[in-house]
Design a protein around this motif. Structure first.
Motif, PDB file in Angstrom:
ATOM      1  N   ASP A  12       0.971  -1.298  -0.012  1.00 14.33           N
ATOM      2  CA  ASP A  12      -0.011  -0.015  -0.061  1.00 14.33           C
ATOM      3  C   ASP A  12       0.906   1.221   0.128  1.00 14.33           C
ATOM      4  O   ASP A  12       1.837   1.070   0.772  1.00 14.33           O
ATOM      5  N   GLN A  14       1.761   5.931  -0.976  1.00 18.40           N
ATOM      6  CA  GLN A  14       1.143   7.081  -1.340  1.00 18.40           C
ATOM      7  C   GLN A  14       2.258   7.692  -1.911  1.00 18.40           C
ATOM      8  O   GLN A  14       3.460   7.406  -1.436  1.00 18.40           O
ATOM      9  N   TYR A  24      -0.777  11.506  -5.184  1.00 15.54           N
ATOM     10  CA  TYR A  24      -1.169  10.093  -5.626  1.00 15.54           C
ATOM     11  C   TYR A  24      -1.536   9.251  -4.657  1.00 15.54           C
ATOM     12  O   TYR A  24      -0.514   8.997  -3.808  1.00 15.54           O
ATOM     13  N   GLU A  25      -2.835   8.696  -4.488  1.00 15.46           N
ATOM     14  CA  GLU A  25      -3.024   7.452  -3.561  1.00 15.46           C
ATOM     15  C   GLU A  25      -3.826   6.733  -4.384  1.00 15.46           C
ATOM     16  O   GLU A  25      -5.094   6.954  -4.829  1.00 15.46           O
ATOM     17  N   GLU A  26      -3.419   5.352  -4.341  1.00 16.28           N
ATOM     18  CA  GLU A  26      -4.286   4.225  -5.210  1.00 16.28           C
ATOM     19  C   GLU A  26      -5.298   3.543  -4.304  1.00 16.28           C
ATOM     20  O   GLU A  26      -5.085   3.663  -3.086  1.00 16.28           O
ATOM     21  N   ASP A  27      -6.270   3.238  -4.700  1.00 17.87           N
ATOM     22  CA  ASP A  27      -7.518   2.752  -4.263  1.00 17.87           C
ATOM     23  C   ASP A  27      -7.042   1.297  -3.887  1.00 17.87           C
ATOM     24  O   ASP A  27      -7.435   0.697  -2.737  1.00 17.87           O
ATOM     25  N   GLU A  28      -6.356   0.631  -4.799  1.00 21.82           N
ATOM     26  CA  GLU A  28      -6.075  -0.766  -4.534  1.00 21.82           C
ATOM     27  C   GLU A  28      -4.455  -0.701  -4.381  1.00 21.82           C
ATOM     28  O   GLU A  28      -3.827   0.066  -4.777  1.00 21.82           O
TER      29      GLU A  28
END
Length: 155
Positions: A12, A14, A24-28
């Motif tokens: 996980d 950021q 940017y932050e990925e949902d998955e």
């Protein structure tokens, strides 16, 4: 189990600029095959080597180690008649760097003026020094079949 070559690692993360602003932050979480296969930035992979589940990491990347320097030659102007009818600012469209159609580039529509649109083929984070912060969520030893499947899925 530590992160080693041929581990399937779930992370996980950021992405921040050098001032601490979240970019940017990925949902998955991202899942990649560890071992210098080019699936993740080299400096991040090196920082994760030997780490364990629940370990956190912070990696500073200069723009040339991440998404590259900003290239003004990747900004082009196209007639709207050459683009999809529903074109809008922020939309992504495929294009080619060369005339034989080999090097596909994803352009982002950055402006529409009159009957022309400005397209930018740079990654949105190109030219920026970045800070990746994250946490290792899972580590699994990859089987030979999984390694082959992962590497062949990138073709």
């Amino acid at each position: 189990m530590p992160v080693t070559k041929n581990s399937i690692v779930t992370v996980d993360y950021q992405i921040f600029d050098t001032k601490g602003n979240l970019l940017y932050e990925e949902d998955e979480p991202i899942v990649y095959l560890h071992g210098d296969y080019g699936q993740i930035f080299k400096a991040i992979e090196e920082a994760l080597d030997g780490k364990a589940v629940d370990d956190t990491f912070t990696v500073n990347l200069a723009s040339d180690e991440a998404f590259g320097e900003y290239d003004p030659e990747l900004v082009v102007t196209e007639a709207l008649s050459e683009l999809p009818a529903e074109v809008s600012i922020g939309m992504e469209v495929d294009g080619y760097l060369d005339e034989d159609g080999e090097d596909v580039v994803i352009y982002t529509v950055t402006a529409i003026e009159g009957d022309h649109a400005t397209l930018d083929g740079n990654h949105p984070l190109a030219g920026k020094d970045l800070v990746f912060k994250g946490k290792i969520l899972d580590i699994e030893a990859a089987t030979e079949e999984e390694i082959e499947e992962i590497l062949n899925s990138n073709d």
